[in-house]
Design an enzyme around this catalytic site. Structure first.
Site, mmCIF file in Angstrom:
data_model
loop_
_atom_site.group_PDB
_atom_site.id
_atom_site.type_symbol
_atom_site.label_atom_id
_atom_site.label_comp_id
_atom_site.label_asym_id
_atom_site.label_seq_id
_atom_site.Cartn_x
_atom_site.Cartn_y
_atom_site.Cartn_z
ATOM 1 N N LYS A 1 0.868 -1.187 0.000
ATOM 2 C CA LYS A 1 0.000 0.000 0.000
ATOM 3 C C LYS A 1 0.900 1.231 0.000
ATOM 4 C CE LYS A 1 -4.329 1.496 0.287
ATOM 5 N NZ LYS A 1 -5.118 1.157 1.476
ATOM 6 N N HIS A 2 0.724 2.096 -0.984
ATOM 7 C CA HIS A 2 1.546 3.296 -1.117
ATOM 8 C C HIS A 2 3.034 2.959 -1.100
ATOM 9 C CE1 HIS A 2 -2.044 5.617 -0.984
ATOM 10 N NE2 HIS A 2 -2.326 5.307 0.273
ATOM 11 N N ASN B 1 12.449 5.650 8.086
ATOM 12 C CA ASN B 1 13.035 4.639 8.955
ATOM 13 C C ASN B 1 12.123 3.424 9.008
ATOM 14 O OD1 ASN B 1 15.451 5.944 9.969
ATOM 15 N ND2 ASN B 1 14.117 7.323 11.119
#
Length: 528
Positions: free
Chosen positions: A279-280, A422
């Site tokens: 997703k994305h 991160n």
């Protein structure tokens, strides 16, 4: 500069003979004289068309295994002469140079030769010289000369001749010239990129090229124009996939599906079924399983909310059982190295779902470039193909990882390479149970991943968070012990990270105090 220019003489020399005969017949029908070389001339003659050999025109035979055949003043003079310049016309008359009004050339199959893994010398022999020279000459003189480099332009060109009594408009010649220059630029890019890899080092100049595969409705947002270009090298993946159903792919679909395919290609089919949900451009669930359906179910259970409207990638051909499971929620794209009839029948009822099949998985260790444009230039680097095995790891804590923990640590590290920094990934028994991506603070990524795991446990009615008994991967070192302590509080028992912080000793001491096992990779996986 005339708007309409007659086409009386054409030179055809093509490696791809698609549509050649029909084009030749159409040209002859408009009274155009055909010049040609080698196999192109033979194909036209076999179709009953009258063709004059270029060697007859130049007075020189093809020589040096065909390396020299069109590199001659009679050819390039006929292409470059300005028809409205008296001096040029006088030179043509003095040297018996006939005008050439159309060049039809498609180049030696360099990209295809590279794609099949040919040896260095064979690749060199498939670098076209005469073709690009003729294309560039004709394109420069587009005020009078037409140049066709793509078979897709045959029909529009013939239509233009028919509409203008054997003549072409300046607008068409301009468009053909632009296409021609783009083709030679992309061709030279392919050659220079291949040679840069073959020779090694950092080249002084870089170029990038591609062929339009799809004009997209818009880019990341509706106010942005976008298109998809391919490199022509034919590697398994999105650019060569077959779309069986569903709407046209969008910019975001292409970006996310490529990310999903890159991740799932890390898992060899021979090692068992695996599934990745994206997703994305970030994984929201990755898992292995005894079956493909089980792998999907375990990946889905990592973050059911984010999986809605996601991209699913599988490392084995899609089957009916897995297709049924996937059909339970809305999914944008499914990509897999094949799909059986049962799976395709299930998806047929999902008209908006896009099903893509590939010829195989990508080679996760294959060298390629990652390119990003910045203001005034490009950033270019090798794609991150770094991989590790258990033998590469250094145990830095008093506690040694168990065999299961070691297996999960390697799995988590593989996933970490594909999560935006991160990145923090919790894994248990070969499945992600929490993913924290793209945060400015590593401890925040650790907390977010743990929180999402707790939310999923609540949804599933489990008494403990999914992270209980898990392992954790961090794409870069823990700069402080706080991220490690947060992971321990979430129930993690082992960690994998690059190491290399000034505070490694503090982090190791915190791991020992918490009773954790920790290994260092010596390798970082930043993904920005």
């Amino acid at each position: 500069m005339p708007d309409l220019a007659p086409v009386k003489r054409a030179l055809l020399s093509v490696s791809d003979k698609t549509g050649l005969v029909d084009l030749g017949k159409a040209l002859v029908g408009h009274g155009v004289e055909l010049l040609s070389t080698g196999g192109t001339a033979k194909a036209l003659r076999d179709a009953g068309l009258e063709v004059r050999d270029v060697a007859e025109v130049t007075g020189f035979p093809e020589m040096m295994d065909g390396r020299v055949k069109t590199l001659h003043p009679v050819v390039h003079g006929g292409l470059l002469a300005l028809r409205d310049n008296d001096d040029h016309v006088a030179s043509m008359t003095e040297h018996d140079i006939g005008g050439i009004d159309l060049v039809v050339v498609n180049l030696y199959p360099f990209e295809e030769t590279v794609a099949k893994g040919a040896a260095y010398d064979e690749v060199i022999e498939n670098i076209d010289i005469g073709g690009p020279a003729m294309i560039r000459s004709a394109a420069k003189n587009h005020g009078f000369v037409n140049v066709i480099v793509d078979t897709e332009d045959y029909a529009p060109f013939v239509e233009e001749l028919a509409a203008n009594s054997g003549q072409t408009t300046y607008a068409l010649r301009q468009r053909l010239a632009q296409t021609a220059y783009a083709r030679t630029a992309a061709y030279d890019t392919a050659v220079s990129t291949w040679m840069a890899a073959a020779v090694g080092g950092t080249p002084r100049r870089r170029s990038f090229g591609g062929t339009l595969a799809q004009t997209l409705r818009y880019g990341e947002n509706p106010h942005q124009q976008a298109a998809f270009y391919t490199d022509g090298l034919g590697a398994p993946g999105l650019a060569t996939a077959t779309q069986h159903q569903g709407k046209e792919l969008s910019y975001n679909n292409i970006n996310d599906t490529d990310a999903a395919f890159a991740l799932i290609s890390e898992f060899a089919p021979a090692d068992g079924p695996a599934c990745a949900i994206i997703k994305h451009a970030n994984p929201c669930g990755v898992a292995t399983g005894a079956t493909l359906a089980q792998a999907y179910s375990r990946a889905f259970d990592c973050d059911r909310t984010s999986a809605f409207g996601g991209i699913i990638a599988l490392n084995q051909p899609l089957d009916g059982e897995t297709a049924e499971a996937i059909s339970g929620i809305f999914t944008e794209v499914v990509i897999a190295p094949g799909a059986d009839d049962d799976a395709r029948a299930v998806f047929a009822a999902k008209k908006n779902l896009r099903l893509l099949t590939t010829t195989g998985l990508a080679d996760p260790a294959a060298a390629s470039l990652a390119v990003r444009q910045v203001a005034g230039g490009w950033l270019v680097q090798d794609r991150d193909v770094g991989r590790i095995t258990a033998d590469d790891l250094k145990v830095v804590t008093k506690k040694q990882p168990t065999d299961q923990e070691m297996s999960d640590l390697l799995f988590a590290w593989t996933v970490a390479k594909h999560v935006k920094s991160n990145a923090i990934i919790y894994v248990k028994d070969g499945a992600t149970v929490g993913v924290g991506a793209g945060q400015m603070s590593r401890v925040d990524s650790t907390r977010i991943a743990a929180r999402k795991a707790q939310d999923m446990a609540d949804v599933m009615g489990l008494p403990a968070p999914l992270t209980q008994g898990s392992v954790v991967a961090s794409d870069a070192f823990f700069p402080f012990a706080d991220g490690l302590i947060t992971a321990a509080e979430a129930g993690a028992t082992a960690l994998i990270q690059p190491g290399g912080s000034m505070r490694d000793d503090d982090v190791i001491a915190a791991a020992d105090e918490a009773g954790l096992a920790m290994v260092f990779t010596g390798m970082r996986h930043f993904r920005h």
